[in-house]
Design a protein around this motif. Structure first.
Motif, short mmCIF file in Angstrom:
data_model
loop_
_atom_site.label_atom_id
_atom_site.label_comp_id
_atom_site.label_asym_id
_atom_site.label_seq_id
_atom_site.Cartn_x
_atom_site.Cartn_y
_atom_site.Cartn_z
N SER A 88 3.07 20.69 -0.75
CA SER A 88 4.06 19.68 -0.42
C SER A 88 3.81 19.02 0.94
CB SER A 88 5.46 20.28 -0.48
OG SER A 88 6.42 19.31 -0.16
N PRO A 89 3.52 19.77 2.00
CA PRO A 89 3.26 19.09 3.28
C PRO A 89 2.02 18.20 3.24
CG PRO A 89 3.65 21.42 3.64
CD PRO A 89 3.55 21.22 2.17
N VAL A 90 0.99 18.62 2.53
CA VAL A 90 -0.23 17.82 2.44
C VAL A 90 0.05 16.52 1.67
CG1 VAL A 90 -2.58 17.77 1.57
CG2 VAL A 90 -1.70 19.85 2.61
N ALA A 91 0.74 16.63 0.56
CA ALA A 91 1.05 15.44 -0.23
C ALA A 91 1.94 14.48 0.53
CB ALA A 91 1.72 15.86 -1.54
N THR A 92 2.90 15.00 1.26
CA THR A 92 3.77 14.14 2.06
C THR A 92 3.00 13.45 3.17
OG1 THR A 92 5.62 15.60 1.57
CG2 THR A 92 5.89 14.08 3.41
N HIS A 93 2.09 14.17 3.80
CA HIS A 93 1.27 13.57 4.85
C HIS A 93 0.40 12.43 4.30
CE1 HIS A 93 -1.17 13.30 8.48
NE2 HIS A 93 -2.23 13.26 7.69
N VAL A 94 -0.21 12.65 3.15
CA VAL A 94 -1.05 11.62 2.53
C VAL A 94 -0.20 10.40 2.16
CG1 VAL A 94 -2.46 11.10 0.51
CG2 VAL A 94 -2.81 13.23 1.76
N ALA A 95 0.97 10.64 1.61
CA ALA A 95 1.85 9.52 1.25
C ALA A 95 2.32 8.77 2.49
CB ALA A 95 3.05 10.05 0.46
N ALA A 96 2.67 9.49 3.55
CA ALA A 96 3.11 8.82 4.77
C ALA A 96 1.99 8.00 5.39
CB ALA A 96 3.60 9.87 5.78
N ARG A 97 0.78 8.50 5.35
CA ARG A 97 -0.35 7.74 5.89
C ARG A 97 -0.59 6.48 5.06
NH1 ARG A 97 -4.40 8.62 9.54
NH2 ARG A 97 -6.36 7.61 9.06
N ALA A 98 -0.49 6.58 3.75
CA ALA A 98 -0.67 5.41 2.89
C ALA A 98 0.42 4.37 3.17
CB ALA A 98 -0.65 5.82 1.43
N VAL A 99 1.66 4.82 3.34
CA VAL A 99 2.75 3.89 3.67
C VAL A 99 2.48 3.23 5.01
CG1 VAL A 99 5.18 3.79 4.33
CG2 VAL A 99 4.51 4.98 2.26
N HIS A 100 2.03 4.02 5.97
CA HIS A 100 1.77 3.48 7.30
C HIS A 100 0.68 2.41 7.28
CE1 HIS A 100 1.64 3.51 11.66
NE2 HIS A 100 0.32 3.48 11.56
N LEU A 101 -0.33 2.63 6.46
CA LEU A 101 -1.44 1.68 6.40
C LEU A 101 -1.10 0.42 5.60
CD1 LEU A 101 -4.41 4.17 5.88
CD2 LEU A 101 -3.80 2.94 7.98
N ARG A 102 -0.17 0.51 4.67
CA ARG A 102 0.10 -0.60 3.76
C ARG A 102 1.38 -1.38 4.07
NH1 ARG A 102 -3.89 1.57 2.28
NH2 ARG A 102 -4.95 1.95 0.36
N MET A 103 2.32 -0.76 4.77
CA MET A 103 3.61 -1.42 5.00
C MET A 103 3.86 -1.55 6.49
SD MET A 103 6.00 0.57 2.22
CE MET A 103 7.47 -0.26 2.75
N ASN A 104 4.68 -2.51 6.85
CA ASN A 104 5.11 -2.68 8.23
C ASN A 104 6.47 -2.01 8.38
OD1 ASN A 104 5.40 -3.42 10.84
ND2 ASN A 104 5.89 -5.56 10.39
N VAL A 105 6.44 -0.75 8.80
CA VAL A 105 7.68 0.01 8.99
C VAL A 105 7.99 0.03 10.48
CG1 VAL A 105 8.79 2.25 8.69
CG2 VAL A 105 7.16 1.43 6.98
N PRO A 106 9.20 -0.36 10.87
CA PRO A 106 9.53 -0.40 12.30
C PRO A 106 9.43 1.00 12.92
CG PRO A 106 11.41 -1.09 10.96
CD PRO A 106 10.30 -0.78 10.03
N GLN A 107 8.90 1.05 14.14
CA GLN A 107 8.73 2.30 14.87
C GLN A 107 9.71 2.37 16.03
OE1 GLN A 107 6.25 4.63 13.99
NE2 GLN A 107 5.92 3.33 12.22
#
Length: 116
Positions: free
Chosen positions: A78-97
């Motif tokens: 679960s932590p690995v899959a969540t990390h991969v998904a978060a990285r993909a979101v970070h690279l593809r979407m403009n999420v405010p920081q």
């Protein structure tokens, strides 16, 4: 034995409620990172609680071993899959920081480094 059955039932109900809350959180949270948090944390705890509850109810060696393996694999993947998904979101979407985007900064620095 009756007490173990009751505890097992309560753990399975509690685990199911965690999974239900995760599903609600996925639909209600405003951004992708919050949704990923809901999709990773609560279902993992819910599955572990359901597995422990089922092990208390079934109480055979094979079932307990299988449920322990399921819980361990869930805790590892679960932590690995969540990390991969978060990285993909970070690279593809403009999420405010809230602050400095350290991942973006590190990737820019890596691209600008001279190769040797």
């Amino acid at each position: 034995m009756e007490a173990l059955d009751t505890i097992g039932d309560l753990l399975m109900i509690l685990g199911s409620l965690f999974a239900l809350l995760a599903g609600i959180g996925i639909h209600r949270f405003p951004d992708a990172y919050s949704r990923m948090h809901a999709a990773a944390k609560s279902p993992t705890l819910g599955l572990v609680l359901v597995a422990v509850g089922a092990a208390l109810r079934i109480r055979t060696g094979t079932a307990v071993g299988t449920l322990a393996l399921v819980a361990i694999l869930q805790l590892l993947t679960s932590p690995v899959a969540t990390h991969v998904a978060a990285r993909a979101v970070h690279l593809r979407m403009n999420v405010p920081q809230d602050g400095i985007d350290e991942l973006d900064r590190d990737e820019r620095d890596a691209l600008n480094r001279p190769t040797s």
